[in-house]
Design a protein around this motif. Structure first.
Motif, PDB file in Angstrom:
ATOM      1  N   THR A  54      25.394 -17.695 -42.178  1.00 37.63           N
ATOM      2  CA  THR A  54      23.991 -17.760 -41.748  1.00 37.63           C
ATOM      3  C   THR A  54      23.316 -19.004 -42.316  1.00 37.63           C
ATOM      4  N   GLU A  55      23.587 -19.339 -43.569  1.00 36.06           N
ATOM      5  CA  GLU A  55      23.021 -20.556 -44.161  1.00 36.06           C
ATOM      6  C   GLU A  55      23.457 -21.793 -43.376  1.00 36.06           C
ATOM      7  N   PHE A  56      24.730 -21.832 -42.986  1.00 35.45           N
ATOM      8  CA  PHE A  56      25.217 -22.962 -42.197  1.00 35.45           C
ATOM      9  C   PHE A  56      24.511 -23.022 -40.837  1.00 35.45           C
ATOM     10  N   GLU A  57      24.279 -21.835 -40.216  1.00 33.14           N
ATOM     11  CA  GLU A  57      23.584 -21.809 -38.931  1.00 33.14           C
ATOM     12  C   GLU A  57      22.137 -22.286 -39.069  1.00 33.14           C
ATOM     13  N   VAL A  58      21.489 -21.931 -40.161  1.00 37.21           N
ATOM     14  CA  VAL A  58      20.122 -22.397 -40.394  1.00 37.21           C
ATOM     15  C   VAL A  58      20.093 -23.922 -40.498  1.00 37.21           C
ATOM     16  N   ASP A  59      21.046 -24.502 -41.225  1.00 35.64           N
ATOM     17  CA  ASP A  59      21.134 -25.966 -41.318  1.00 35.64           C
ATOM     18  C   ASP A  59      21.366 -26.578 -39.939  1.00 35.64           C
ATOM     19  N   PHE A  60      22.221 -25.933 -39.143  1.00 31.09           N
ATOM     20  CA  PHE A  60      22.496 -26.390 -37.782  1.00 31.09           C
ATOM     21  C   PHE A  60      21.221 -26.379 -36.945  1.00 31.09           C
ATOM     22  N   LEU A  61      20.465 -25.284 -37.018  1.00 32.16           N
ATOM     23  CA  LEU A  61      19.231 -25.178 -36.241  1.00 32.16           C
ATOM     24  C   LEU A  61      18.213 -26.233 -36.662  1.00 32.16           C
ATOM     25  N   GLN A  62      18.070 -26.445 -37.963  1.00 33.28           N
ATOM     26  CA  GLN A  62      17.130 -27.467 -38.420  1.00 33.28           C
ATOM     27  C   GLN A  62      17.504 -28.838 -37.878  1.00 33.28           C
ATOM     28  N   ASP A  63      18.802 -29.101 -37.802  1.00 36.88           N
ATOM     29  CA  ASP A  63      19.287 -30.404 -37.344  1.00 36.88           C
ATOM     30  C   ASP A  63      19.122 -30.564 -35.834  1.00 36.88           C
ATOM     31  N   VAL A  64      19.714 -29.652 -35.044  1.00 37.47           N
ATOM     32  CA  VAL A  64      19.753 -29.863 -33.593  1.00 37.47           C
ATOM     33  C   VAL A  64      18.408 -29.606 -32.929  1.00 37.47           C
ATOM     34  N   LEU A  65      17.590 -28.742 -33.530  1.00 40.90           N
ATOM     35  CA  LEU A  65      16.262 -28.487 -32.965  1.00 40.90           C
ATOM     36  C   LEU A  65      15.218 -29.472 -33.483  1.00 40.90           C
ATOM     37  N   GLU A  66      15.646 -30.323 -34.400  1.00 45.10           N
ATOM     38  CA  GLU A  66      14.771 -31.377 -34.936  1.00 45.10           C
ATOM     39  C   GLU A  66      13.504 -30.774 -35.543  1.00 45.10           C
ATOM     40  N   ILE A  67      13.687 -29.695 -36.323  1.00 40.14           N
ATOM     41  CA  ILE A  67      12.558 -28.963 -36.894  1.00 40.14           C
ATOM     42  C   ILE A  67      11.985 -29.729 -38.084  1.00 40.14           C
ATOM     43  N   LYS A  68      10.686 -29.918 -38.054  1.00 41.62           N
ATOM     44  CA  LYS A  68       9.972 -30.586 -39.140  1.00 41.62           C
ATOM     45  C   LYS A  68       8.968 -29.606 -39.752  1.00 41.62           C
ATOM     46  N   PRO A  69       8.566 -29.835 -41.017  1.00 38.96           N
ATOM     47  CA  PRO A  69       7.541 -28.965 -41.616  1.00 38.96           C
ATOM     48  C   PRO A  69       6.297 -28.908 -40.739  1.00 38.96           C
ATOM     49  N   GLY A  70       5.804 -27.700 -40.526  1.00 39.36           N
ATOM     50  CA  GLY A  70       4.628 -27.499 -39.689  1.00 39.36           C
ATOM     51  C   GLY A  70       4.924 -27.235 -38.229  1.00 39.36           C
ATOM     52  N   ASP A  71       6.174 -27.446 -37.782  1.00 40.54           N
ATOM     53  CA  ASP A  71       6.523 -27.186 -36.386  1.00 40.54           C
ATOM     54  C   ASP A  71       6.395 -25.700 -36.059  1.00 40.54           C
ATOM     55  N   GLN A  72       5.979 -25.428 -34.822  1.00 41.17           N
ATOM     56  CA  GLN A  72       5.914 -24.064 -34.313  1.00 41.17           C
ATOM     57  C   GLN A  72       7.264 -23.715 -33.686  1.00 41.17           C
TER      58      GLN A  72
END
Length: 247
Positions: free
Chosen positions: A25-43
């Motif tokens: 799950t931790e690896f998937e979270v890192d994957f999501l942050q990367d491919v979804l280009e999630i930044k602090p404050g993003d909805q």
């Protein structure tokens, strides 16, 4: 009423949670942050969020999470966990097919854990269109499944069983219905003297069919991967991680 309205409570819900691997799950979270280009404050929209195994760490990293799920038990657990940690998580307990999403609101969205296969073809098309409308133009969407046709059908198992933690045993009797395109599965969970059985329909899509439906919902598919290392998906791969951008 569809089977998933009453499935995720009690013993099946506990078995699903215990079956998850925290490190993966931790690896998937890192994957999501990367491919979804999630930044602090993003909805960010987590569709069929369960107990928040991805949403909570994403919120802890600064994203603003909206989580939707139909299970009251999961929603209560997620609300309590987010409250204890004072995380920016909004929990919506509702059917994802009937819930009205705010339009053009989210920077990114995801649906992980086999959930999209709950839906027959007309409902899945509506499900994808709802997510597309909720995303801002250019917003990223990712989904994960182990129920793609190219994954399931080459080595289809009519019966399977496995032990789960806490002395839970899971058994399944599976029949593939080719005209309807779903697996009818009688799933049984046993823990001591407790026994729970559900009949489940998992709708099976080819990768080409899924991409076609995403395109019709306003997405451009940008990646189809076999794992979080982003190796290209091929016939027989167990997992699909798909990435798409709203046009």
């Amino acid at each position: 009423m569809a089977w998933y309205h009453s499935y995720f409570k009690g013993l099946p819900q506990r078995a699903w949670k215990l079956h998850q691997d925290d490190e993966h799950t931790e690896f998937e979270v890192d994957f999501l942050q990367d491919v979804l280009e999630i930044k602090p404050g993003d909805q960010v929209l987590d569709v069929l969020a369960g107990y928040g195994r991805h949403a909570l760490p994403l919120a802890a990293s600064g994203a603003q999470l909206t989580c939707i799920d139909i299970s009251e038990e999961y929603c209560e657990e997620l609300t309590a966990a987010a409250g204890r940690k004072k995380l920016p998580v909004t929990v919506v307990c509702a059917d994802v097919l009937s819930h009205v999403y705010p339009e053009n609101t989210f920077d990114a969205a995801y649906c992980f854990g086999n959930s999209f296969s709950f839906f027959p073809r007309p409902d899945l098309q509506r499900f994808l269109e709802n997510i597309s409308r909720a995303l801002k133009s250019g917003g990223m969407f990712s989904l994960h499944t182990e129920n793609l046709a190219e994954s399931i059908l080459p080595n289809f198992q009519g019966r399977n069983w496995m032990p789960v933690q806490d002395d839970i045993i899971y058994l399944a009797e599976n029949v593939y219905q080719p005209l309807e395109g779903y697996i009818e599965s009688e799933q049984t969970f046993i823990s001591g003297k407790e026994k729970v059985t559900h009949t489940v329909h998992q709708h099976i899509y080819t990768l080409a069919e899924l991409c076609f439906m995403l395109e019709n919902a306003g997405f451009e598919v940008t990646g189809t991967f076999a794992n979080i290392e982003a190796d290209p998906f091929q016939l027989g791969d167990e997992h699909l991680y798909l990435l798409a951008r709203k046009r």
